[in-house]
Motif scaffolding. Structure first.
Motif, PDB file in Angstrom:
ATOM      1  N   PRO A  80     -22.899  35.082 -19.197  1.00 24.05           N
ATOM      2  CA  PRO A  80     -22.361  36.251 -19.623  1.00 24.05           C
ATOM      3  C   PRO A  80     -21.966  37.011 -18.538  1.00 24.05           C
ATOM      4  CG  PRO A  80     -24.454  36.276 -20.139  1.00 24.05           C
ATOM      5  CD  PRO A  80     -24.433  35.310 -19.573  1.00 24.05           C
ATOM      6  N   LYS A  81     -20.979  37.969 -18.627  1.00 21.42           N
ATOM      7  CA  LYS A  81     -20.559  38.764 -17.623  1.00 21.42           C
ATOM      8  C   LYS A  81     -21.449  39.883 -17.665  1.00 21.42           C
ATOM      9  CE  LYS A  81     -15.597  37.644 -16.770  1.00 21.42           C
ATOM     10  NZ  LYS A  81     -14.366  38.463 -16.394  1.00 21.42           N
ATOM     11  N   GLN A  82     -22.065  40.414 -18.637  1.00 23.73           N
ATOM     12  CA  GLN A  82     -23.050  41.366 -18.642  1.00 23.73           C
ATOM     13  C   GLN A  82     -24.376  40.662 -18.221  1.00 23.73           C
ATOM     14  OE1 GLN A  82     -23.979  42.536 -22.747  1.00 23.73           O
ATOM     15  NE2 GLN A  82     -25.610  43.947 -22.161  1.00 23.73           N
TER      16      GLN A  82
ATOM     17  N   SER B  98     -32.790  36.962 -19.168  1.00 21.70           N
ATOM     18  CA  SER B  98     -32.868  35.620 -19.613  1.00 21.70           C
ATOM     19  C   SER B  98     -32.798  35.816 -21.160  1.00 21.70           C
ATOM     20  CB  SER B  98     -34.338  35.154 -19.366  1.00 21.70           C
ATOM     21  OG  SER B  98     -35.294  35.828 -20.064  1.00 21.70           O
ATOM     22  N   MET B  99     -33.070  34.476 -21.929  1.00 20.55           N
ATOM     23  CA  MET B  99     -33.068  34.322 -23.219  1.00 20.55           C
ATOM     24  C   MET B  99     -34.205  35.205 -24.066  1.00 20.55           C
ATOM     25  SD  MET B  99     -30.604  31.863 -24.774  1.00 20.55           S
ATOM     26  CE  MET B  99     -31.617  31.084 -26.132  1.00 20.55           C
ATOM     27  N   ALA B 100     -35.135  35.561 -23.270  1.00 19.61           N
ATOM     28  CA  ALA B 100     -36.142  36.351 -23.459  1.00 19.61           C
ATOM     29  C   ALA B 100     -35.656  37.797 -23.941  1.00 19.61           C
ATOM     30  CB  ALA B 100     -37.378  36.164 -22.772  1.00 19.61           C
ATOM     31  N   ASP B 101     -34.647  38.045 -23.041  1.00 18.94           N
ATOM     32  CA  ASP B 101     -34.263  39.572 -23.231  1.00 18.94           C
ATOM     33  C   ASP B 101     -32.928  39.840 -24.202  1.00 18.94           C
ATOM     34  OD1 ASP B 101     -35.778  40.604 -20.694  1.00 18.94           O
ATOM     35  OD2 ASP B 101     -34.778  39.119 -19.739  1.00 18.94           O
ATOM     36  N   LEU B 102     -32.848  38.693 -24.859  1.00 18.94           N
ATOM     37  CA  LEU B 102     -31.624  38.986 -26.006  1.00 18.94           C
ATOM     38  C   LEU B 102     -32.246  39.849 -26.927  1.00 18.94           C
ATOM     39  CD1 LEU B 102     -30.408  35.201 -26.183  1.00 18.94           C
ATOM     40  CD2 LEU B 102     -29.211  37.198 -25.364  1.00 18.94           C
ATOM     41  N   GLN B 103     -30.978  40.624 -27.451  1.00 18.88           N
ATOM     42  CA  GLN B 103     -31.431  41.319 -28.724  1.00 18.88           C
ATOM     43  C   GLN B 103     -30.214  40.942 -29.619  1.00 18.88           C
ATOM     44  OE1 GLN B 103     -33.665  43.794 -28.497  1.00 18.88           O
ATOM     45  NE2 GLN B 103     -34.206  42.863 -26.640  1.00 18.88           N
ATOM     46  N   PRO B 104     -30.517  41.339 -30.786  1.00 18.47           N
ATOM     47  CA  PRO B 104     -29.673  41.063 -32.119  1.00 18.47           C
ATOM     48  C   PRO B 104     -28.155  41.388 -31.795  1.00 18.47           C
ATOM     49  CG  PRO B 104     -31.556  42.315 -32.978  1.00 18.47           C
ATOM     50  CD  PRO B 104     -31.572  42.366 -31.644  1.00 18.47           C
TER      51      PRO B 104
ATOM     52  N   THR C  50     -26.572  20.467 -23.375  1.00 19.57           N
ATOM     53  CA  THR C  50     -26.782  21.994 -23.162  1.00 19.57           C
ATOM     54  C   THR C  50     -28.389  22.274 -22.688  1.00 19.57           C
ATOM     55  OG1 THR C  50     -24.785  22.092 -24.630  1.00 19.57           O
ATOM     56  CG2 THR C  50     -26.063  24.196 -23.908  1.00 19.57           C
ATOM     57  N   VAL C  51     -28.572  23.171 -21.536  1.00 20.39           N
ATOM     58  CA  VAL C  51     -29.952  23.339 -21.395  1.00 20.39           C
ATOM     59  C   VAL C  51     -29.808  24.855 -20.837  1.00 20.39           C
ATOM     60  CG1 VAL C  51     -31.733  23.146 -19.824  1.00 20.39           C
ATOM     61  CG2 VAL C  51     -30.306  21.192 -20.606  1.00 20.39           C
ATOM     62  N   VAL C  52     -30.756  25.789 -21.485  1.00 24.38           N
ATOM     63  CA  VAL C  52     -30.886  26.974 -21.021  1.00 24.38           C
ATOM     64  C   VAL C  52     -32.458  27.210 -20.853  1.00 24.38           C
ATOM     65  CG1 VAL C  52     -30.802  29.623 -21.746  1.00 24.38           C
ATOM     66  CG2 VAL C  52     -29.052  28.039 -22.874  1.00 24.38           C
ATOM     67  N   ASN C  53     -32.571  27.308 -19.492  1.00 22.11           N
ATOM     68  CA  ASN C  53     -34.207  27.481 -18.894  1.00 22.11           C
ATOM     69  C   ASN C  53     -34.141  28.894 -18.978  1.00 22.11           C
ATOM     70  OD1 ASN C  53     -34.103  25.028 -17.991  1.00 22.11           O
ATOM     71  ND2 ASN C  53     -32.971  25.290 -16.014  1.00 22.11           N
ATOM     72  N   THR C  54     -35.595  29.232 -19.531  1.00 21.75           N
ATOM     73  CA  THR C  54     -35.982  30.650 -19.556  1.00 21.75           C
ATOM     74  C   THR C  54     -37.283  30.903 -18.963  1.00 21.75           C
ATOM     75  OG1 THR C  54     -34.821  30.557 -21.819  1.00 21.75           O
ATOM     76  CG2 THR C  54     -36.343  32.485 -21.631  1.00 21.75           C
ATOM     77  N   GLY C  55     -37.259  32.114 -18.221  1.00 24.15           N
ATOM     78  CA  GLY C  55     -38.350  32.205 -17.554  1.00 24.15           C
ATOM     79  C   GLY C  55     -38.928  31.209 -16.406  1.00 24.15           C
TER      80      GLY C  55
ATOM     81  N   GLU D  99     -34.550  29.678 -12.480  1.00 17.32           N
ATOM     82  CA  GLU D  99     -34.378  30.020 -10.958  1.00 17.32           C
ATOM     83  C   GLU D  99     -33.588  31.246 -10.617  1.00 17.32           C
ATOM     84  OE1 GLU D  99     -33.093  26.427  -8.721  1.00 17.32           O
ATOM     85  OE2 GLU D  99     -34.997  25.393  -9.583  1.00 17.32           O
ATOM     86  N   VAL D 100     -32.398  31.445 -11.331  1.00 23.54           N
ATOM     87  CA  VAL D 100     -31.688  32.435 -11.256  1.00 23.54           C
ATOM     88  C   VAL D 100     -31.824  33.475 -12.624  1.00 23.54           C
ATOM     89  CG1 VAL D 100     -29.165  33.393 -10.905  1.00 23.54           C
ATOM     90  CG2 VAL D 100     -29.892  31.249  -9.763  1.00 23.54           C
ATOM     91  N   PHE D 101     -32.222  34.645 -12.260  1.00 23.01           N
ATOM     92  CA  PHE D 101     -32.678  35.317 -13.401  1.00 23.01           C
ATOM     93  C   PHE D 101     -31.495  36.433 -14.019  1.00 23.01           C
ATOM     94  CE2 PHE D 101     -36.711  33.929 -12.127  1.00 23.01           C
ATOM     95  CZ  PHE D 101     -37.154  33.727 -13.351  1.00 23.01           C
ATOM     96  N   HIS D 102     -30.282  35.463 -14.329  1.00 24.96           N
ATOM     97  CA  HIS D 102     -29.242  35.910 -15.073  1.00 24.96           C
ATOM     98  C   HIS D 102     -29.022  34.900 -16.321  1.00 24.96           C
ATOM     99  CE1 HIS D 102     -24.987  38.119 -15.181  1.00 24.96           C
ATOM    100  NE2 HIS D 102     -24.903  37.000 -16.141  1.00 24.96           N
ATOM    101  N   LEU D 103     -29.073  35.172 -17.387  1.00 20.13           N
ATOM    102  CA  LEU D 103     -28.813  34.328 -18.666  1.00 20.13           C
ATOM    103  C   LEU D 103     -27.673  33.181 -18.299  1.00 20.13           C
ATOM    104  CD1 LEU D 103     -29.432  32.998 -21.296  1.00 20.13           C
ATOM    105  CD2 LEU D 103     -27.890  34.746 -22.239  1.00 20.13           C
ATOM    106  N   HIS D 104     -27.987  31.975 -18.531  1.00 20.32           N
ATOM    107  CA  HIS D 104     -26.931  31.060 -18.126  1.00 20.32           C
ATOM    108  C   HIS D 104     -27.201  29.650 -18.988  1.00 20.32           C
ATOM    109  CE1 HIS D 104     -29.931  30.379 -15.056  1.00 20.32           C
ATOM    110  NE2 HIS D 104     -29.554  29.053 -14.691  1.00 20.32           N
ATOM    111  N   MET D 105     -26.113  29.108 -19.322  1.00 19.15           N
ATOM    112  CA  MET D 105     -26.176  27.939 -20.211  1.00 19.15           C
ATOM    113  C   MET D 105     -25.809  26.839 -19.052  1.00 19.15           C
ATOM    114  SD  MET D 105     -24.428  27.421 -23.628  1.00 19.15           S
ATOM    115  CE  MET D 105     -25.373  28.550 -24.454  1.00 19.15           C
TER     116      MET D 105
END
Length: 115
Positions: free
Chosen positions: A46-48, A52-58, A86-91, A97-103
């Motif tokens: 996301p550009k925003q 991480s996935m743990a920080d997602l909100q509804p 498709t992999v999303v590492n969380t935490g 390794e990079v703390f910006h949500l990425h798939m």
């Protein structure tokens, strides 16, 4: 749109660091991984800045849905027709390794068996 001035992915979003893009729109950007595990390996972010996935909100549900729908389309456009991962590492414990949500989108013949 929020960003972290110290985040490497935010710097890619802002054009401060070059990346080999596979996709970009107002909400997300996709670019090839610099250490690919397979013939096709890109990241969709996301550009925003969301750490991480743990920080997602509804309210992020449409964004994640968009990312999930984009991956198969982009894989097909990049020539991957026989499946992908498709992999999303969380935490930290999840391997992030990079703390910006990425798939990660990884395509090719069973790339995860790489030794």
């Amino acid at each position: 749109m929020s960003h972290d001035p110290n985040c490497i992915f935010c710097k890619i979003v802002q054009g401060q660091i070059p990346a080999k893009k596979v996709y970009e729109d107002d909400d997300v950007i996709g670019f090839h991984d610099i250490h690919p595990w397979a013939p096709v390996h890109f990241l969709l972010i996301p550009k925003q800045h969301i750490a991480s996935m743990a920080d997602l909100q509804p309210e992020h549900a449409p964004l994640l849905g968009k990312m999930s729908v984009l991956v198969p389309r982009l894989m097909k456009e990049l020539g991957v027709t026989n499946g992908f991962r498709t992999v999303v590492n969380t935490g930290s414990d999840g391997g992030q390794e990079v703390f910006h949500l990425h798939m990660h989108a990884i395509g090719g013949p069973r790339p995860w068996l790489k030794g």
